[in-house]
Motif scaffolding. Sequence first.
Motif, PDB file in Angstrom:
ATOM      1  N   ASN A  80      -6.772  -0.172   5.532  1.00 20.12           N
ATOM      2  CA  ASN A  80      -4.913  -0.347   5.784  1.00 20.12           C
ATOM      3  C   ASN A  80      -4.773   0.540   6.875  1.00 20.12           C
ATOM      4  OD1 ASN A  80      -2.100  -0.992   5.448  1.00 20.12           O
ATOM      5  ND2 ASN A  80      -2.026   0.554   3.875  1.00 20.12           N
ATOM      6  N   ALA A 132      -2.711   3.788   1.222  1.00 24.30           N
ATOM      7  CA  ALA A 132      -1.533   3.990   1.586  1.00 24.30           C
ATOM      8  C   ALA A 132      -1.762   5.349   2.810  1.00 24.30           C
ATOM      9  CB  ALA A 132      -0.475   4.604   0.580  1.00 24.30           C
ATOM     10  N   PRO A 148      -0.772   2.935   8.387  1.00 27.26           N
ATOM     11  CA  PRO A 148      -1.415   1.948   8.098  1.00 27.26           C
ATOM     12  C   PRO A 148      -1.029   0.377   8.468  1.00 27.26           C
ATOM     13  CG  PRO A 148       1.451   2.184   6.803  1.00 27.26           C
ATOM     14  CD  PRO A 148       1.686   3.553   8.448  1.00 27.26           C
ATOM     15  N   THR A 176       0.685   8.152   3.539  1.00 27.57           N
ATOM     16  CA  THR A 176       1.668   9.139   1.165  1.00 27.57           C
ATOM     17  C   THR A 176       1.337  10.661   2.038  1.00 27.57           C
ATOM     18  OG1 THR A 176      -0.011   8.199   0.755  1.00 27.57           O
ATOM     19  CG2 THR A 176       1.792   6.897   0.556  1.00 27.57           C
ATOM     20  N   VAL A 202       3.387  -0.917   4.924  1.00 30.17           N
ATOM     21  CA  VAL A 202       3.330   0.384   4.097  1.00 30.17           C
ATOM     22  C   VAL A 202       3.304  -0.538   3.191  1.00 30.17           C
ATOM     23  CG1 VAL A 202       5.142   0.873   5.897  1.00 30.17           C
ATOM     24  CG2 VAL A 202       5.762  -0.175   4.628  1.00 30.17           C
ATOM     25  N   ASP A 203       3.297  -1.090   2.172  1.00 32.59           N
ATOM     26  CA  ASP A 203       3.197  -1.432   1.324  1.00 32.59           C
ATOM     27  C   ASP A 203       2.002  -1.893   0.694  1.00 32.59           C
ATOM     28  OD1 ASP A 203       6.070  -1.934   0.815  1.00 32.59           O
ATOM     29  OD2 ASP A 203       6.520  -3.344   2.111  1.00 32.59           O
ATOM     30  N   LYS A 204       0.618  -2.104   1.527  1.00 32.83           N
ATOM     31  CA  LYS A 204      -0.882  -1.814   1.007  1.00 32.83           C
ATOM     32  C   LYS A 204      -1.616  -0.863   0.592  1.00 32.83           C
ATOM     33  CE  LYS A 204      -1.658  -6.897   2.494  1.00 32.83           C
ATOM     34  NZ  LYS A 204      -2.350  -7.475   3.370  1.00 32.83           N
ATOM     35  N   LYS A 205      -2.364  -1.152  -0.089  1.00 30.06           N
ATOM     36  CA  LYS A 205      -3.303   1.065  -0.321  1.00 30.06           C
ATOM     37  C   LYS A 205      -4.524   0.533   0.695  1.00 30.06           C
ATOM     38  CE  LYS A 205      -1.389   2.672  -4.329  1.00 30.06           C
ATOM     39  NZ  LYS A 205      -0.832   3.716  -4.076  1.00 30.06           N
ATOM     40  N   THR A 249       4.348   6.758   9.011  1.00 33.54           N
ATOM     41  CA  THR A 249       4.786   5.458   9.272  1.00 33.54           C
ATOM     42  C   THR A 249       5.076   5.402  10.545  1.00 33.54           C
ATOM     43  OG1 THR A 249       7.290   5.929   9.008  1.00 33.54           O
ATOM     44  CG2 THR A 249       5.754   5.428   7.266  1.00 33.54           C
TER      45      THR A 249
END
Length: 167
Positions: free
Chosen positions: A54, A84, A76, A87, A79-82, A27
């Motif tokens: 992203n 990811a 990213p 992850t 962080v809320d989009k693909k 992150t």
Amino acid sequence: MSKHKPAEAQSRPFKVLGIQQIAIGGTDKAKLQKLWVQMLGLEVTGTFRSERENVDEDICAIGCGPFKVEVDLMQPVDVDKKPAVHTTPLNHVGLWIDDLPAAVQWLTAHGVRFAPGGIRKGAAGFDICFLHPKSNEEFPVSGEGVLIEMVQAPKAVIDAFAGLAAG
């Protein structure tokens, strides 16, 4: 009966030459830089940012010349989009391929699933595509949980690996 050809039925029209890159996601790429750049001494050789993919990444290097391996430190953009990129800490492995179009055609005919996007320019300027980490009914062969980037090797890399193989 599968519509894909058995791999033994035809010789492979391409070679995997070596590791082109490893991509590590988190992150906050500043934390990744602390280890890879500040502690281990890798050189940042470029950056790449893509809203579509992203990703905001620093491209680092181990080694030099045709045997240089990239270590891409990725975070990213959102962080809320693909996709990811954060992850899976070991996001993907990149492989040098001597003939990327032939590899994609042959592997597809043999049931390998590719991620959307096809062959395109990657962050380092080489043509790339990705093998999907998960199979499906239509394409039963995949990276089995690992995203694999196939990278068209430039002539210098192909020649260097050929020289090693020749002894």
